[in-house]
Design a protein around this motif. Structure first.
Motif, PDB file in Angstrom:
ATOM      1  N   PHE A  18      28.778  -4.405   5.929  1.00 39.70           N
ATOM      2  CA  PHE A  18      28.531  -5.536   4.824  1.00 39.70           C
ATOM      3  C   PHE A  18      29.002  -6.280   4.749  1.00 39.70           C
ATOM      4  N   VAL A  19      31.079  -5.840   5.298  1.00 43.53           N
ATOM      5  CA  VAL A  19      32.410  -6.511   4.436  1.00 43.53           C
ATOM      6  C   VAL A  19      31.544  -7.709   5.858  1.00 43.53           C
ATOM      7  N   THR A  20      31.451  -7.078   7.161  1.00 42.19           N
ATOM      8  CA  THR A  20      31.628  -7.600   8.536  1.00 42.19           C
ATOM      9  C   THR A  20      31.155  -8.788   7.695  1.00 42.19           C
ATOM     10  N   TYR A  21      30.099  -9.071   7.614  1.00 45.91           N
ATOM     11  CA  TYR A  21      28.793 -10.563   7.140  1.00 45.91           C
ATOM     12  C   TYR A  21      29.170 -11.513   6.423  1.00 45.91           C
ATOM     13  N   THR A  22      29.626 -10.573   5.448  1.00 40.37           N
ATOM     14  CA  THR A  22      30.102 -11.605   4.283  1.00 40.37           C
ATOM     15  C   THR A  22      31.187 -12.221   4.574  1.00 40.37           C
ATOM     16  N   ILE A  23      32.653 -11.628   4.722  1.00 41.59           N
ATOM     17  CA  ILE A  23      33.247 -12.487   5.191  1.00 41.59           C
ATOM     18  C   ILE A  23      33.216 -13.272   6.471  1.00 41.59           C
ATOM     19  N   PHE A  24      32.760 -13.030   7.549  1.00 41.03           N
ATOM     20  CA  PHE A  24      32.260 -13.671   8.232  1.00 41.03           C
ATOM     21  C   PHE A  24      31.190 -14.271   8.725  1.00 41.03           C
ATOM     22  N   PRO A  25      30.815 -14.930   7.656  1.00 39.15           N
ATOM     23  CA  PRO A  25      29.028 -15.920   8.569  1.00 39.15           C
ATOM     24  C   PRO A  25      29.167 -16.670   9.332  1.00 39.15           C
ATOM     25  N   HIS A  26      30.089 -17.201   9.352  1.00 34.58           N
ATOM     26  CA  HIS A  26      30.396 -17.993  10.771  1.00 34.58           C
ATOM     27  C   HIS A  26      29.519 -18.322  12.036  1.00 34.58           C
ATOM     28  N   GLN A  27      30.242 -16.261  12.075  1.00 35.80           N
ATOM     29  CA  GLN A  27      30.014 -16.235  13.767  1.00 35.80           C
ATOM     30  C   GLN A  27      28.296 -15.661  14.233  1.00 35.80           C
ATOM     31  N   GLN A  28      27.786 -15.878  12.709  1.00 34.74           N
ATOM     32  CA  GLN A  28      26.435 -15.780  13.447  1.00 34.74           C
ATOM     33  C   GLN A  28      25.599 -16.980  14.450  1.00 34.74           C
ATOM     34  N   THR A  29      25.085 -16.624  15.206  1.00 35.01           N
ATOM     35  CA  THR A  29      24.704 -17.917  16.125  1.00 35.01           C
ATOM     36  C   THR A  29      23.502 -18.423  15.488  1.00 35.01           C
ATOM     37  N   LYS A  30      23.458 -19.716  15.739  1.00 35.31           N
ATOM     38  CA  LYS A  30      22.755 -20.773  14.833  1.00 35.31           C
ATOM     39  C   LYS A  30      21.939 -21.387  15.983  1.00 35.31           C
ATOM     40  N   GLU A  31      20.794 -21.300  16.145  1.00 39.38           N
ATOM     41  CA  GLU A  31      19.533 -21.723  17.021  1.00 39.38           C
ATOM     42  C   GLU A  31      19.056 -22.310  17.163  1.00 39.38           C
ATOM     43  N   SER A  32      19.211 -23.415  15.977  1.00 40.71           N
ATOM     44  CA  SER A  32      17.784 -24.383  15.315  1.00 40.71           C
ATOM     45  C   SER A  32      18.608 -26.462  15.338  1.00 40.71           C
ATOM     46  N   ILE A  33      17.352 -26.502  15.805  1.00 40.40           N
ATOM     47  CA  ILE A  33      17.861 -28.322  15.373  1.00 40.40           C
ATOM     48  C   ILE A  33      17.128 -28.880  13.623  1.00 40.40           C
ATOM     49  N   LEU A  34      18.760 -28.972  13.038  1.00 41.46           N
ATOM     50  CA  LEU A  34      17.759 -29.471  11.701  1.00 41.46           C
ATOM     51  C   LEU A  34      18.624 -30.921  10.925  1.00 41.46           C
ATOM     52  N   PHE A  35      17.541 -30.993  10.684  1.00 35.89           N
ATOM     53  CA  PHE A  35      17.260 -32.583  10.012  1.00 35.89           C
ATOM     54  C   PHE A  35      17.789 -32.812   9.030  1.00 35.89           C
ATOM     55  N   PHE A  36      18.909 -33.472   8.950  1.00 34.57           N
ATOM     56  CA  PHE A  36      20.137 -34.346   7.569  1.00 34.57           C
ATOM     57  C   PHE A  36      19.495 -35.667   7.217  1.00 34.57           C
ATOM     58  N   SER A  37      19.516 -36.275   6.366  1.00 32.30           N
ATOM     59  CA  SER A  37      19.725 -37.822   5.620  1.00 32.30           C
ATOM     60  C   SER A  37      21.012 -38.598   6.992  1.00 32.30           C
ATOM     61  N   ILE A  38      20.434 -39.325   7.992  1.00 34.64           N
ATOM     62  CA  ILE A  38      21.386 -40.307   8.781  1.00 34.64           C
ATOM     63  C   ILE A  38      22.437 -40.580   8.117  1.00 34.64           C
ATOM     64  N   GLU A  39      23.712 -40.224   9.279  1.00 41.82           N
ATOM     65  CA  GLU A  39      24.881 -40.245   8.796  1.00 41.82           C
ATOM     66  C   GLU A  39      24.570 -42.095   9.585  1.00 41.82           C
ATOM     67  N   LYS A  40      24.412 -43.119   8.834  1.00 38.50           N
ATOM     68  CA  LYS A  40      24.571 -44.311   9.608  1.00 38.50           C
ATOM     69  C   LYS A  40      25.925 -44.753  10.484  1.00 38.50           C
ATOM     70  N   GLU A  41      26.536 -44.700   9.886  1.00 34.15           N
ATOM     71  CA  GLU A  41      28.330 -44.714  10.618  1.00 34.15           C
ATOM     72  C   GLU A  41      28.693 -44.431  10.992  1.00 34.15           C
ATOM     73  N   ALA A  42      27.386 -43.013  11.816  1.00 31.18           N
ATOM     74  CA  ALA A  42      27.942 -42.644  13.492  1.00 31.18           C
ATOM     75  C   ALA A  42      27.231 -43.379  14.181  1.00 31.18           C
ATOM     76  N   ARG A  43      27.862 -43.386  15.729  1.00 31.11           N
ATOM     77  CA  ARG A  43      27.486 -43.611  16.644  1.00 31.11           C
ATOM     78  C   ARG A  43      27.461 -43.078  17.829  1.00 31.11           C
ATOM     79  N   PHE A  44      26.268 -43.193  18.840  1.00 33.50           N
ATOM     80  CA  PHE A  44      26.149 -42.318  20.512  1.00 33.50           C
ATOM     81  C   PHE A  44      26.988 -43.790  20.593  1.00 33.50           C
ATOM     82  N   THR A  45      27.895 -43.494  21.788  1.00 33.20           N
ATOM     83  CA  THR A  45      28.396 -44.436  22.724  1.00 33.20           C
ATOM     84  C   THR A  45      27.637 -44.525  23.822  1.00 33.20           C
ATOM     85  N   LYS A  46      27.630 -43.308  24.609  1.00 38.18           N
ATOM     86  CA  LYS A  46      26.900 -43.153  25.845  1.00 38.18           C
ATOM     87  C   LYS A  46      25.833 -41.740  25.589  1.00 38.18           C
ATOM     88  N   THR A  47      24.375 -42.412  25.538  1.00 39.77           N
ATOM     89  CA  THR A  47      23.441 -41.478  26.105  1.00 39.77           C
ATOM     90  C   THR A  47      22.686 -42.134  27.222  1.00 39.77           C
TER      91      THR A  47
END
Length: 291
Positions: A18-47
């Motif tokens: 319990f303590v391990t998963y509570t203190i270190f939640p960032h170690q869980q693997t994220k395996e999904s693309i999630l859409f959030f509001s678009i950051e208008k200032e960010a730009r891809f300089t190469k794709t």
């Protein structure tokens, strides 16, 4: 006494987990693309998505180098590029699935693809970044594509071209385009009839054509609404298609060998559909609400 000791050991192990998963939640693997509001200032300089022939065996198997690459103008909390490659309208391979990078601007992925027949190869990539600023989370996105014609003849070395340079290549281009289009149109027409998606007001877009809407709005929508729909669409495709999809109550299926999905948008009902012909020419229909 012995049983009581085992009981305390068991409780101690539960507390540690319990303590391990509570203190270190960032170690869980994220395996999904999630859409959030678009950051208008960010730009891809190469794709970039690219397909290059790497061998020209005499009437035998040839090899392609399939590459995707992108650079963002800033470091992102999470970065991922996911690619799909179709051979004559059928899914040949995926690239970048479950390969996340953190605190970086640039991603490069590549794969060798082998084949032995003449074919039209079409690739599309979704370049994605998740950006954190304090408690604010936004995303940035862009698409790129590539296309390559591979020609195999028993009496000649395998050859490739993007744009035809002579009469023979022009004839091959027409033949492969017609073959791919006809097999896909036949499947899509049957699928749309099966699910009642035959209204002429519906907007239909083959998945490999989505890159055209990086900056151009889909008919009847603004650029901002188009970007939102595309971001949500790729979120759904990643979860329900690229890493496996279901046909009714059957076990999850590997998408390899399935046919090019058709995106169908009903603006009046604010609904988006993804029609996927399966490898055995059955159908899977994904559905999303759009706002």
């Amino acid at each position: 006494m012995h049983n009581k000791f085992k009981y305390y050991i068991f409780l101690l192990l539960l507390v540690i987990v319990f303590v391990t998963y509570t203190i270190f939640p960032h170690q869980q693997t994220k395996e999904s693309i999630l859409f959030f509001s678009i950051e208008k200032e960010a730009r891809f300089t190469k794709t970039k998505t690219s397909l290059h022939q790497t061998s020209s065996a005499f009437g035998e198997q040839y090899h392609l180098l399939w590459s995707i690459e992108s650079t963002l103008d800033r470091k992102a909390y999470l970065r991922q590029d996911v690619g799909l490659l179709y051979e004559n309208g059928q899914l040949k391979g995926t690239l970048g699935i479950k390969k996340w990078k953190t605190n970086t601007e640039t991603i490069k992925e590549q794969k060798i693809v082998s084949n032995s027949e003449s074919a039209l190869f079409q690739a599309i990539t979704f370049h994605y970044g998740e950006l954190h600023n304090g408690e604010s989370i936004r995303s940035t996105q862009k698409m790129s594509n590539a296309q390559l014609y591979m020609i195999v003849s028993p009496s000649k070395h395998a050859s490739s071209f993007i744009h035809p340079k002579n009469k023979a290549e022009s004839e091959w281009q027409v033949a492969l385009n017609q073959y791919t289009t006809q097999r896909l149109q036949s499947l899509w027409i049957k699928g749309k009839a099966k699910y009642g998606l035959t209204n002429k007001e519906l907007i239909s877009i083959p998945l490999t054509d989505l890159y055209q809407y990086n900056q151009t709005p889909i008919r009847g929508l603004s650029v901002a609404d188009t970007q939102k729909i595309i971001g949500q669409l790729w979120e759904g495709l990643y979860k329900n298609y690229m890493i496996g999809f279901r046909n009714e109550n059957k076990p999850p299926m590997n998408p390899i060998g399935s046919y090019l999905p058709l995106v169908v948008i009903n603006l009046k009902e604010k609904t988006l559909y993804v029609l996927i012909p399966t490898k055995d020419q059955d159908y899977v229909l994904l559905k999303q609400r759009i706002s």
